[in-house]
Design a protein around this motif. Structure first.
Motif, mmCIF file in Angstrom:
data_model
loop_
_atom_site.group_PDB
_atom_site.id
_atom_site.type_symbol
_atom_site.label_atom_id
_atom_site.label_comp_id
_atom_site.label_asym_id
_atom_site.label_seq_id
_atom_site.Cartn_x
_atom_site.Cartn_y
_atom_site.Cartn_z
ATOM 1 N N THR A 180 193.744 109.329 122.897
ATOM 2 C CA THR A 180 192.328 109.419 122.581
ATOM 3 C C THR A 180 191.528 110.130 123.658
ATOM 4 O O THR A 180 190.744 111.037 123.358
ATOM 5 C CB THR A 180 191.753 108.006 122.348
ATOM 6 N N ASP A 181 191.705 109.743 124.900
ATOM 7 C CA ASP A 181 190.892 110.308 125.983
ATOM 8 C C ASP A 181 191.066 111.813 126.121
ATOM 9 O O ASP A 181 190.128 112.511 126.509
ATOM 10 C CB ASP A 181 191.210 109.623 127.310
ATOM 11 N N ASP A 216 185.824 97.408 121.399
ATOM 12 C CA ASP A 216 185.652 98.797 121.804
ATOM 13 C C ASP A 216 185.469 99.649 120.542
ATOM 14 O O ASP A 216 186.394 99.775 119.745
ATOM 15 C CB ASP A 216 186.884 99.258 122.587
ATOM 16 N N THR A 222 189.203 97.713 113.710
ATOM 17 C CA THR A 222 189.476 98.920 112.940
ATOM 18 C C THR A 222 189.099 98.720 111.481
ATOM 19 O O THR A 222 189.445 97.718 110.875
ATOM 20 C CB THR A 222 190.964 99.309 113.064
ATOM 21 N N ASP A 241 198.710 106.585 122.668
ATOM 22 C CA ASP A 241 197.256 106.684 122.551
ATOM 23 C C ASP A 241 196.776 107.861 123.403
ATOM 24 O O ASP A 241 196.729 107.776 124.618
ATOM 25 C CB ASP A 241 196.613 105.378 122.999
ATOM 26 N N GLN A 259 185.236 102.847 120.278
ATOM 27 C CA GLN A 259 185.814 104.187 120.360
ATOM 28 C C GLN A 259 186.916 104.353 119.314
ATOM 29 O O GLN A 259 187.840 103.550 119.246
ATOM 30 C CB GLN A 259 186.407 104.437 121.757
ATOM 31 N N ASN A 260 186.786 105.393 118.490
ATOM 32 C CA ASN A 260 187.859 105.725 117.557
ATOM 33 C C ASN A 260 189.088 106.124 118.364
ATOM 34 O O ASN A 260 188.971 106.600 119.489
ATOM 35 C CB ASN A 260 187.424 106.861 116.637
ATOM 36 N N ARG A 261 190.264 105.925 117.801
ATOM 37 C CA ARG A 261 191.510 106.159 118.541
ATOM 38 C C ARG A 261 192.401 107.144 117.788
ATOM 39 O O ARG A 261 192.465 107.128 116.553
ATOM 40 C CB ARG A 261 192.290 104.856 118.742
ATOM 41 N N ASN A 303 186.977 102.868 114.227
ATOM 42 C CA ASN A 303 186.628 101.562 114.795
ATOM 43 C C ASN A 303 185.128 101.285 114.771
ATOM 44 O O ASN A 303 184.305 102.195 114.771
ATOM 45 C CB ASN A 303 187.140 101.471 116.233
ATOM 46 N N PHE A 328 196.436 108.354 117.888
ATOM 47 C CA PHE A 328 197.784 108.103 118.384
ATOM 48 C C PHE A 328 198.689 109.254 117.948
ATOM 49 O O PHE A 328 198.767 109.579 116.761
ATOM 50 C CB PHE A 328 198.317 106.774 117.850
ATOM 51 N N LEU A 355 190.166 96.065 119.566
ATOM 52 C CA LEU A 355 189.716 96.978 118.520
ATOM 53 C C LEU A 355 189.367 96.221 117.244
ATOM 54 O O LEU A 355 189.984 95.222 116.903
ATOM 55 C CB LEU A 355 190.791 98.020 118.198
#
Length: 152
Positions: A52-53, A34, A6, A50, A36-38, A26, A40, A4
């Protein structure tokens, strides 16, 4: 997380369970990260998972800034994402349980493309309603300006 890059960390209780969760904005400036924002989620004991998905839309933009703000006045914090390199400002609406959907057109009315270095939500005109102010990285060739959106 070594994969990441960030640029912003934001905190809010997105799932209304009384503890603070963590959002990472990110980018992939280096070309091997990657973007993709995350998100948590705090288990209430300080352990973050995490999610995120399950909770955020897929996204490959370069997000420089992000804020939590109740955009639709439903009492739940939503997300505003400031992106760069040709991506538009995004508005993710929270279902109240920490699951976000992209509702940019519904909330903002149209796509605003900016090199958004900063996003804030002040009440600049003193009407008691927070608007959105997006600071654009000045680029004379693109002729873009900072953006101020006021609530009606």
């Amino acid at each position: 997380m070594d994969n990441l890059e960030t640029r912003k960390v934001a905190f809010a209780d997105v799932d209304h369970d009384g503890d603070v969760n963590l959002f990472l904005a990110n980018v992939n400036f280096r070309g091997n990260k990657d973007p993709q924002n995350r998100l948590f989620i705090n288990d209430g004991k300080g352990k973050f998972s995490d999610d995120t998905d399950q909770r955020l839309p897929k996204d490959t933009d370069h997000t420089i800034d992000a804020i939590f703000e109740d955009l639709n006045n439903d009492g739940h914090v939503d997300l505003v994402l400031g992106n760069v390199f040709g991506a538009h400002i995004k508005a993710y609406i929270n279902d109240g349980k920490g699951h976000f959907t992209d509702e940019m057109l519904k909330i903002l009315g149209k796509k605003y493309v900016r090199d958004a270095l900063v996003v804030i939500a002040p009440d600049l005109n003193g009407d008691g309603k927070k608007g959105l102010y997006i600071c654009d990285r000045y680029n004379p060739a693109l002729n873009r300006k900072d953006l101020l959106l006021l609530r009606k």
